[in-house]
Motif scaffolding. Structure first.
Motif, PDB file in Angstrom:
ATOM      1  N   ASP A 122       0.818  -1.214   0.000  1.00  0.00           N
ATOM      2  CA  ASP A 122       0.000   0.000   0.000  1.00  0.00           C
ATOM      3  C   ASP A 122       0.856   1.272   0.000  1.00  0.00           C
ATOM      4  O   ASP A 122       0.376   2.353   0.294  1.00  0.00           O
ATOM      5  CB  ASP A 122      -0.952   0.007   1.194  1.00  0.00           C
ATOM      6  CG  ASP A 122      -0.228   0.016   2.530  1.00  0.00           C
ATOM      7  OD1 ASP A 122       0.989  -0.258   2.545  1.00  0.00           O
ATOM      8  OD2 ASP A 122      -0.868   0.296   3.544  1.00  0.00           O
ATOM      9  N   ASP A 123       2.134   1.136  -0.335  1.00  0.00           N
ATOM     10  CA  ASP A 123       3.025   2.292  -0.404  1.00  0.00           C
ATOM     11  C   ASP A 123       3.259   2.693  -1.853  1.00  0.00           C
ATOM     12  O   ASP A 123       3.372   1.840  -2.736  1.00  0.00           O
ATOM     13  CB  ASP A 123       4.385   1.981   0.236  1.00  0.00           C
ATOM     14  CG  ASP A 123       4.311   1.931   1.748  1.00  0.00           C
ATOM     15  OD1 ASP A 123       3.351   2.477   2.309  1.00  0.00           O
ATOM     16  OD2 ASP A 123       5.222   1.354   2.359  1.00  0.00           O
ATOM     17  N   ILE A 124       3.359   3.971  -2.068  1.00  0.00           N
ATOM     18  CA  ILE A 124       3.684   4.503  -3.391  1.00  0.00           C
ATOM     19  C   ILE A 124       4.786   5.540  -3.218  1.00  0.00           C
ATOM     20  O   ILE A 124       4.778   6.312  -2.253  1.00  0.00           O
ATOM     21  CB  ILE A 124       2.445   5.132  -4.081  1.00  0.00           C
ATOM     22  CG1 ILE A 124       2.811   5.629  -5.465  1.00  0.00           C
ATOM     23  CG2 ILE A 124       1.853   6.234  -3.258  1.00  0.00           C
ATOM     24  CD1 ILE A 124       1.629   6.085  -6.289  1.00  0.00           C
ATOM     25  N   GLN A 125       5.744   5.494  -4.118  1.00  0.00           N
ATOM     26  CA  GLN A 125       6.819   6.484  -4.117  1.00  0.00           C
ATOM     27  C   GLN A 125       6.885   7.106  -5.499  1.00  0.00           C
ATOM     28  O   GLN A 125       6.833   6.403  -6.502  1.00  0.00           O
ATOM     29  CB  GLN A 125       8.156   5.825  -3.788  1.00  0.00           C
ATOM     30  CG  GLN A 125       8.184   5.237  -2.416  1.00  0.00           C
ATOM     31  CD  GLN A 125       9.453   4.443  -2.164  1.00  0.00           C
ATOM     32  OE1 GLN A 125      10.243   4.214  -3.061  1.00  0.00           O
ATOM     33  NE2 GLN A 125       9.642   4.035  -0.940  1.00  0.00           N
ATOM     34  N   VAL A 147      -9.081  10.140  -4.088  1.00  0.00           N
ATOM     35  CA  VAL A 147     -10.394  10.511  -3.527  1.00  0.00           C
ATOM     36  C   VAL A 147     -11.499   9.787  -4.277  1.00  0.00           C
ATOM     37  O   VAL A 147     -12.426   9.231  -3.678  1.00  0.00           O
ATOM     38  CB  VAL A 147     -10.588  12.044  -3.571  1.00  0.00           C
ATOM     39  CG1 VAL A 147     -12.041  12.421  -3.300  1.00  0.00           C
ATOM     40  CG2 VAL A 147      -9.670  12.722  -2.580  1.00  0.00           C
ATOM     41  N   ASN A 148     -11.404   9.757  -5.611  1.00  0.00           N
ATOM     42  CA  ASN A 148     -12.418   9.076  -6.429  1.00  0.00           C
ATOM     43  C   ASN A 148     -12.471   7.578  -6.146  1.00  0.00           C
ATOM     44  O   ASN A 148     -13.514   6.951  -6.288  1.00  0.00           O
ATOM     45  CB  ASN A 148     -12.160   9.301  -7.916  1.00  0.00           C
ATOM     46  CG  ASN A 148     -12.439  10.729  -8.329  1.00  0.00           C
ATOM     47  OD1 ASN A 148     -13.139  11.466  -7.645  1.00  0.00           O
ATOM     48  ND2 ASN A 148     -11.857  11.145  -9.446  1.00  0.00           N
ATOM     49  N   MET A 149     -11.327   7.002  -5.745  1.00  0.00           N
ATOM     50  CA  MET A 149     -11.272   5.564  -5.462  1.00  0.00           C
ATOM     51  C   MET A 149     -11.469   5.268  -3.980  1.00  0.00           C
ATOM     52  O   MET A 149     -11.267   4.146  -3.531  1.00  0.00           O
ATOM     53  CB  MET A 149      -9.936   4.988  -5.934  1.00  0.00           C
ATOM     54  CG  MET A 149      -9.720   5.124  -7.437  1.00  0.00           C
ATOM     55  SD  MET A 149      -8.118   4.517  -7.959  1.00  0.00           S
ATOM     56  CE  MET A 149      -8.482   2.774  -8.098  1.00  0.00           C
ATOM     57  N   LYS A 172      -7.320   6.890   1.065  1.00  0.00           N
ATOM     58  CA  LYS A 172      -6.807   8.032   1.817  1.00  0.00           C
ATOM     59  C   LYS A 172      -5.287   7.993   1.797  1.00  0.00           C
ATOM     60  O   LYS A 172      -4.680   6.979   2.142  1.00  0.00           O
ATOM     61  CB  LYS A 172      -7.313   7.985   3.259  1.00  0.00           C
ATOM     62  CG  LYS A 172      -6.892   9.183   4.058  1.00  0.00           C
ATOM     63  CD  LYS A 172      -7.459   9.174   5.452  1.00  0.00           C
ATOM     64  CE  LYS A 172      -6.982  10.400   6.185  1.00  0.00           C
ATOM     65  NZ  LYS A 172      -7.395  10.406   7.572  1.00  0.00           N
ATOM     66  N   LEU A 173      -4.678   9.091   1.374  1.00  0.00           N
ATOM     67  CA  LEU A 173      -3.228   9.208   1.391  1.00  0.00           C
ATOM     68  C   LEU A 173      -2.801   9.628   2.792  1.00  0.00           C
ATOM     69  O   LEU A 173      -3.355  10.566   3.359  1.00  0.00           O
ATOM     70  CB  LEU A 173      -2.766  10.233   0.353  1.00  0.00           C
ATOM     71  CG  LEU A 173      -3.157   9.910  -1.093  1.00  0.00           C
ATOM     72  CD1 LEU A 173      -2.742  11.048  -2.019  1.00  0.00           C
ATOM     73  CD2 LEU A 173      -2.530   8.603  -1.550  1.00  0.00           C
ATOM     74  N   ASN A 174      -1.825   8.930   3.352  1.00  0.00           N
ATOM     75  CA  ASN A 174      -1.377   9.185   4.720  1.00  0.00           C
ATOM     76  C   ASN A 174      -0.334  10.296   4.723  1.00  0.00           C
ATOM     77  O   ASN A 174       0.839  10.057   4.437  1.00  0.00           O
ATOM     78  CB  ASN A 174      -0.807   7.902   5.338  1.00  0.00           C
ATOM     79  CG  ASN A 174      -0.545   8.052   6.810  1.00  0.00           C
ATOM     80  OD1 ASN A 174      -0.496   9.163   7.340  1.00  0.00           O
ATOM     81  ND2 ASN A 174      -0.363   6.940   7.487  1.00  0.00           N
ATOM     82  N   LEU A 175      -0.738  11.483   5.073  1.00  0.00           N
ATOM     83  CA  LEU A 175       0.163  12.630   5.070  1.00  0.00           C
ATOM     84  C   LEU A 175       1.210  12.545   6.180  1.00  0.00           C
ATOM     85  O   LEU A 175       2.256  13.186   6.098  1.00  0.00           O
ATOM     86  CB  LEU A 175      -0.633  13.931   5.197  1.00  0.00           C
ATOM     87  CG  LEU A 175      -1.550  14.233   4.010  1.00  0.00           C
ATOM     88  CD1 LEU A 175      -2.392  15.466   4.281  1.00  0.00           C
ATOM     89  CD2 LEU A 175      -0.750  14.392   2.743  1.00  0.00           C
TER      90      LEU A 175
END
Length: 133
Positions: free
Chosen positions: A15-18, A47-49, A52-55
């Motif tokens: 679930d990580d993206i770089q 948001v559409n999917m 939640k991106l973890n800030l």
């Protein structure tokens, strides 16, 4: 999800993206614009999917000579939505601590810290160990 990126390269793991973007020094301002555009698109898609991106886990890193990083660090404004992503000198990547100098000092210190108790334990048994074995 990553089809929305126009400029950045990306790597996914679980679930990580770089995101990565390489640019010549003279294109610094243009690079910031491009990275922010890709982040804006990625935020919209997430948001559409209903993702939640973890800030709290999100940082930006600038790989450049230390003197140049110091000169331009106040000019780096990377946004994810309304939140500015902090510029960091190091980050974890699959358990490896990467720093902007690529010296891996924190990683080596962490490994030594974990290894020292084991070496101390072995040292306490040195008279029972045969060096010829």
């Amino acid at each position: 999800m990553l089809k929305c990126l126009s400029y950045c390269h990306s790597y996914l793991y679980a679930d990580d993206i770089q995101l990565y973007y390489s640019f010549p020094r003279e294109s610094f301002d243009e690079a910031l614009i491009k990275v922010n555009l890709d982040l804006e698109r990625l935020s919209g898609v997430s948001v559409n999917m209903c993702l939640k991106l973890n800030l709290n886990k999100t940082v930006a890193m600038l790989f450049e000579r230390k003197q140049m990083r110091e000169q331009c660090k106040h000019s780096v404004h990377i946004l994810l939505g309304d939140t500015e992503i902090p510029l960091s000198n190091e980050s974890r990547n699959l358990g490896l601590i990467i720093d902007t100098d690529l010296r891996f000092i924190s990683q080596v210190n962490l490994l030594c810290k974990g290894t020292f108790p084991n070496i101390k334990l072995i040292y306490g048994c040195k008279e029972f160990l045969d060096i010829r074995a």
